[in-house]
Design a protein around this motif. Structure first.
Motif, PDB file in Angstrom:
ATOM      1  N   PHE A  62       0.836  -1.203   0.000  1.00 16.84           N
ATOM      2  CA  PHE A  62       0.000   0.000   0.000  1.00 16.84           C
ATOM      3  C   PHE A  62       0.869   1.251   0.000  1.00 16.84           C
ATOM      4  CE2 PHE A  62      -2.202   3.415   2.261  1.00 16.84           C
ATOM      5  CZ  PHE A  62      -3.330   3.556   1.460  1.00 16.84           C
ATOM      6  N   GLY A  63       1.867   1.289   0.885  1.00 13.32           N
ATOM      7  CA  GLY A  63       2.772   2.432   0.953  1.00 13.32           C
ATOM      8  C   GLY A  63       3.596   2.602  -0.314  1.00 13.32           C
ATOM      9  N   LEU A  64       3.998   1.502  -0.898  1.00 15.08           N
ATOM     10  CA  LEU A  64       4.772   1.538  -2.133  1.00 15.08           C
ATOM     11  C   LEU A  64       3.958   2.183  -3.257  1.00 15.08           C
ATOM     12  CD1 LEU A  64       7.342   0.375  -3.714  1.00 15.08           C
ATOM     13  CD2 LEU A  64       5.756  -1.431  -4.374  1.00 15.08           C
ATOM     14  N   TYR A  65       2.745   1.709  -3.483  1.00  9.48           N
ATOM     15  CA  TYR A  65       1.914   2.251  -4.567  1.00  9.48           C
ATOM     16  C   TYR A  65       1.548   3.707  -4.300  1.00  9.48           C
ATOM     17  CZ  TYR A  65       1.462  -2.504  -6.339  1.00  9.48           C
ATOM     18  OH  TYR A  65       1.719  -3.744  -6.846  1.00  9.48           O
ATOM     19  N   ARG A  66       1.270   4.011  -3.064  1.00 19.09           N
ATOM     20  CA  ARG A  66       0.942   5.399  -2.705  1.00 19.09           C
ATOM     21  C   ARG A  66       2.125   6.311  -2.984  1.00 19.09           C
ATOM     22  NH1 ARG A  66      -1.042   7.324   3.231  1.00 19.09           N
ATOM     23  NH2 ARG A  66      -2.435   8.943   2.494  1.00 19.09           N
ATOM     24  N   GLY A  67       3.305   5.889  -2.549  1.00 21.39           N
ATOM     25  CA  GLY A  67       4.517   6.679  -2.766  1.00 21.39           C
ATOM     26  C   GLY A  67       4.859   6.836  -4.237  1.00 21.39           C
ATOM     27  N   ALA A  68       4.522   5.813  -5.025  1.00 15.88           N
ATOM     28  CA  ALA A  68       4.799   5.861  -6.467  1.00 15.88           C
ATOM     29  C   ALA A  68       3.727   6.636  -7.228  1.00 15.88           C
ATOM     30  CB  ALA A  68       4.901   4.446  -7.020  1.00 15.88           C
ATOM     31  N   GLY A  69       2.651   7.033  -6.516  1.00 17.02           N
ATOM     32  CA  GLY A  69       1.594   7.808  -7.156  1.00 17.02           C
ATOM     33  C   GLY A  69       0.629   6.985  -7.992  1.00 17.02           C
ATOM     34  N   ILE A  70       0.484   5.703  -7.651  1.00 14.79           N
ATOM     35  CA  ILE A  70      -0.444   4.824  -8.373  1.00 14.79           C
ATOM     36  C   ILE A  70      -1.705   4.669  -7.534  1.00 14.79           C
ATOM     37  CG2 ILE A  70      -0.792   2.556  -9.426  1.00 14.79           C
ATOM     38  CD1 ILE A  70       1.461   4.117 -10.764  1.00 14.79           C
ATOM     39  N   SER A  71      -2.777   5.257  -7.994  1.00 12.17           N
ATOM     40  CA  SER A  71      -4.052   5.219  -7.274  1.00 12.17           C
ATOM     41  C   SER A  71      -4.811   3.931  -7.587  1.00 12.17           C
ATOM     42  CB  SER A  71      -4.882   6.433  -7.680  1.00 12.17           C
ATOM     43  OG  SER A  71      -6.125   6.404  -7.043  1.00 12.17           O
ATOM     44  N   GLY A  72      -5.424   3.353  -6.558  1.00 14.22           N
ATOM     45  CA  GLY A  72      -6.268   2.172  -6.738  1.00 14.22           C
ATOM     46  C   GLY A  72      -5.527   0.852  -6.718  1.00 14.22           C
ATOM     47  N   ALA A  73      -4.206   0.886  -6.613  1.00 21.91           N
ATOM     48  CA  ALA A  73      -3.421  -0.355  -6.585  1.00 21.91           C
ATOM     49  C   ALA A  73      -3.359  -0.888  -5.156  1.00 21.91           C
ATOM     50  CB  ALA A  73      -2.018  -0.105  -7.110  1.00 21.91           C
ATOM     51  N   SER A  74      -3.218  -2.199  -5.045  1.00 27.57           N
ATOM     52  CA  SER A  74      -3.099  -2.834  -3.735  1.00 27.57           C
ATOM     53  C   SER A  74      -2.184  -4.051  -3.855  1.00 27.57           C
ATOM     54  CB  SER A  74      -4.479  -3.279  -3.231  1.00 27.57           C
ATOM     55  OG  SER A  74      -4.912  -4.441  -3.905  1.00 27.57           O
ATOM     56  N   SER A  75      -2.045  -4.774  -2.782  1.00 23.55           N
ATOM     57  CA  SER A  75      -1.194  -5.964  -2.783  1.00 23.55           C
ATOM     58  C   SER A  75      -1.701  -7.023  -3.759  1.00 23.55           C
ATOM     59  CB  SER A  75      -1.127  -6.549  -1.373  1.00 23.55           C
ATOM     60  OG  SER A  75      -2.431  -6.908  -0.929  1.00 23.55           O
ATOM     61  N   HIS A  76      -2.927  -6.894  -4.209  1.00 27.16           N
ATOM     62  CA  HIS A  76      -3.512  -7.840  -5.165  1.00 27.16           C
ATOM     63  C   HIS A  76      -3.301  -7.404  -6.621  1.00 27.16           C
ATOM     64  CE1 HIS A  76      -5.656 -11.457  -4.190  1.00 27.16           C
ATOM     65  NE2 HIS A  76      -6.576 -11.260  -5.118  1.00 27.16           N
ATOM     66  N   SER A  77      -2.741  -6.227  -6.839  1.00 27.07           N
ATOM     67  CA  SER A  77      -2.575  -5.704  -8.195  1.00 27.07           C
ATOM     68  C   SER A  77      -1.651  -6.561  -9.059  1.00 27.07           C
ATOM     69  CB  SER A  77      -2.075  -4.260  -8.162  1.00 27.07           C
ATOM     70  OG  SER A  77      -3.094  -3.410  -7.697  1.00 27.07           O
ATOM     71  N   GLY A  78      -0.583  -7.070  -8.486  1.00 33.21           N
ATOM     72  CA  GLY A  78       0.325  -7.922  -9.248  1.00 33.21           C
ATOM     73  C   GLY A  78      -0.387  -9.172  -9.738  1.00 33.21           C
ATOM     74  N   ARG A  79      -1.181  -9.757  -8.878  1.00 31.73           N
ATOM     75  CA  ARG A  79      -1.939 -10.969  -9.202  1.00 31.73           C
ATOM     76  C   ARG A  79      -2.940 -10.703 -10.330  1.00 31.73           C
ATOM     77  NH1 ARG A  79      -3.115 -15.814  -7.005  1.00 31.73           N
ATOM     78  NH2 ARG A  79      -5.274 -16.447  -6.704  1.00 31.73           N
ATOM     79  N   ARG A  80      -3.701  -9.619 -10.216  1.00 26.53           N
ATOM     80  CA  ARG A  80      -4.682  -9.276 -11.253  1.00 26.53           C
ATOM     81  C   ARG A  80      -3.998  -8.905 -12.561  1.00 26.53           C
ATOM     82  NH1 ARG A  80      -8.834  -5.537 -11.119  1.00 26.53           N
ATOM     83  NH2 ARG A  80      -9.851  -6.971 -12.521  1.00 26.53           N
ATOM     84  N   THR A  81      -2.884  -8.201 -12.466  1.00 29.73           N
ATOM     85  CA  THR A  81      -2.156  -7.802 -13.674  1.00 29.73           C
ATOM     86  C   THR A  81      -1.622  -9.031 -14.400  1.00 29.73           C
ATOM     87  OG1 THR A  81      -1.595  -5.670 -12.683  1.00 29.73           O
ATOM     88  CG2 THR A  81      -0.245  -6.397 -14.545  1.00 29.73           C
TER      89      THR A  81
END
Length: 188
Positions: free
Chosen positions: A124-143
């Protein structure tokens, strides 16, 4: 609850660039790419042990055999490691000094290994810091699942890769996107 965002290659590159500026850049990159290239759930990543990924001779295995205790549904499964992930894992291993097979594969700042919850917070902190909205720990799996579907991999194979018992669950992971629709229309 909204589904995790499926990232484009450009967004993944943005996350990787951001992660490289933080402490433990090799670990960060290996963690992110493990999520995106293996499609593991965050708890499955957190529960990985060195011996799950590394052979006795120090080389990266070709597959990970997840035990029932490491999976959401309590069903063991085999996860195949793509060749392009192996150098990333090898690079990360050069930063590890402990070589015991039963230690957690990914380390934290204060402790030896992540808990599923602490790894979820990390993503969560990683995506927030990178400026990616709506991403979560499940984003890699869905992608991963969407990307493989875009390349024509059948839903039955995708279900096996994801560890789903039902293809109906797997189908919910696949985002219909412009690339998919363009490719479908070019089949006419």
């Amino acid at each position: 609850m909204a589904q995790a965002k499926t990232l484009t290659q450009s967004e993944l590159d943005q996350v990787l660039r951001y992660a490289s500026t933080k402490q433990y850049p090799e670990r960060n990159r290996a963690l992110i790419l493990t999520s995106f290239y293996l499609g593991l759930r965050v708890a499955e990543i957190a529960l990985l042990k060195r011996g799950d990924i590394v052979n006795e001779d120090g080389t990266i295995k070709n597959e990970i055999r997840l035990h029932a205790s490491q999976t959401k549904g309590g069903h063991p499964r085999t996860v195949y490691i793509p060749e392009k992930l192996k150098p990333e894992l090898e690079r990360y291993l050069t930063t590890r000094h402990i070589k015991l097979p039963d230690i957690p594969f990914f380390h934290t700042d204060n402790r030896l290994g992540f808990t599923p919850n602490s790894l979820c917070v990390w993503f969560f902190g990683l995506y927030r810091g990178a400026g990616i909205s709506g991403a979560s720990s499940h984003s890699g799996r869905r992608t991963l699942i969407t990307s493989l579907a875009n390349k024509g991999v059948g839903v039955r194979v995708l279900a096996e890769i994801a560890g789903h018992r039902s293809i109906a669950v797997t189908q919910k992971y696949i985002d219909a996107n412009p690339e998919m629709m363009r490719n479908a229309m070019n089949l006419v």
